[in-house]
Design an enzyme around this catalytic site. Structure first.
Site, PDB file in Angstrom:
ATOM      1  N   PHE A   7      12.942  37.090  37.877  1.00 31.06           N
ATOM      2  CA  PHE A   7      14.037  37.328  38.807  1.00 31.06           C
ATOM      3  C   PHE A   7      15.385  37.289  38.100  1.00 31.06           C
ATOM      4  O   PHE A   7      15.625  36.426  37.246  1.00 31.06           O
ATOM      5  CB  PHE A   7      14.077  36.244  39.894  1.00 31.06           C
ATOM      6  CG  PHE A   7      12.942  36.286  40.878  1.00 31.06           C
ATOM      7  CD1 PHE A   7      13.073  36.946  42.091  1.00 31.06           C
ATOM      8  CD2 PHE A   7      11.743  35.634  40.599  1.00 31.06           C
ATOM      9  CE1 PHE A   7      12.038  36.965  43.012  1.00 31.06           C
ATOM     10  CE2 PHE A   7      10.697  35.650  41.511  1.00 31.06           C
ATOM     11  CZ  PHE A   7      10.851  36.320  42.721  1.00 31.06           C
ATOM     12  N   ASP A   8      16.273  38.197  38.504  1.00 33.86           N
ATOM     13  CA  ASP A   8      17.689  38.041  38.251  1.00 33.86           C
ATOM     14  C   ASP A   8      18.181  36.920  39.175  1.00 33.86           C
ATOM     15  O   ASP A   8      17.444  36.474  40.068  1.00 33.86           O
ATOM     16  CB  ASP A   8      18.390  39.370  38.558  1.00 33.86           C
ATOM     17  CG  ASP A   8      19.890  39.310  38.380  1.00 33.86           C
ATOM     18  OD1 ASP A   8      20.351  38.703  37.404  1.00 33.86           O
ATOM     19  OD2 ASP A   8      20.603  39.878  39.235  1.00 33.86           O
ATOM     20  N   VAL A   9      19.430  36.488  39.031  1.00 35.17           N
ATOM     21  CA  VAL A   9      19.959  35.407  39.872  1.00 35.17           C
ATOM     22  C   VAL A   9      20.985  35.930  40.878  1.00 35.17           C
ATOM     23  O   VAL A   9      20.718  36.009  42.076  1.00 35.17           O
ATOM     24  CB  VAL A   9      20.564  34.275  39.013  1.00 35.17           C
ATOM     25  CG1 VAL A   9      21.252  33.234  39.897  1.00 35.17           C
ATOM     26  CG2 VAL A   9      19.465  33.598  38.201  1.00 35.17           C
TER      27      VAL A   9
END
Length: 208
Positions: A7-9
């Site tokens: 995941f990106d944040v």
């Protein structure tokens, strides 16, 4: 078979658009006497902070200075950040299914500590790759490949969930499937090249 989800944040796990834009506005007003409207700063979303600052700085020294001041200003707005709906639920389900879960972000390790740790989600992740961990950053493939090496995962068995064009290019360059997080993404015709389009986080389960 997919056994790793990264995941990106910002714009993917947490909604930080208001935080990042307002803190950068404040920084530019204080340091450059510029009053920049919100829509002119949307470009900063999803890219490394120093890359965002380049547009308003004329030297490496000035980039470092403005970036440092911006990081301090972000702390004044972090209480506006919020977790996107269903994110903790999907992390719980992924872990229950034995899927490897990780973070690949353009935030530095210090920014993660200041802006992410208080959400209490760190235990869900088997790896967290920040801009402090690699020499090259998104849209380069290196951050995702670094995360997969740490996990012992294969790109073709992995999905990267993100909200920006940089995320898509990084993921696809690494050989992983890119899943567009529509809940945090801005409209862009280039997203037609995304491998997967997710209306909500729980839809990830359909691709395992």
């Amino acid at each position: 078979m997919i056994n790793t989800v990264l995941f990106d944040v910002d714009g993917t796990i947490i909604d930080t658009e208001f935080v990042m834009i307002k803190s950068f506005q404040k920084t530019l007003l204080e340091e450059k006497k510029l009053n920049v409207p919100d829509e002119n700063l949307e470009y900063i979303l999803g890219i490394p902070g120093k890359k965002a600052v380049e547009r308003y700085a004329s030297s490496e020294e000035e980039i470092d200075k403005i970036h440092s001041i911006w990081a301090d200003n972000v702390k004044l707005y972090t209480y506006h950040a919020s977790l996107f709906p269903d994110l903790e639920e999907i992390l719980t389900q992924l872990k229950a299914k034995g899927v490897q879960v990780g973070i690949v972000t353009s935030k530095t390790s210090e920014e993660m500590k200041n802006e992410f740790d208080h959400f209490g989600l760190n235990d869900y992740f088997d790896v967290c790759v920040t801009a402090s961990d690699t020499k090259k950053h998104k849209p380069n493939a290196e951050p995702i490949l670094y995360a997969l090496r740490k996990l012992g995962g294969l790109p073709e068995e992995s999905i990267y969930v993100g909200d920006s064009i940089y995320d898509m290019h990084s993921s696809q360059s690494a050989g992983a499937k890119f899943a567009l997080a529509k809940w945090g993404a801005k409209e862009n015709t280039l997203f037609s090249s995304a491998d997967i389009t997710l209306e909500s986080p729980l839809e990830i389960l359909d691709y395992l």
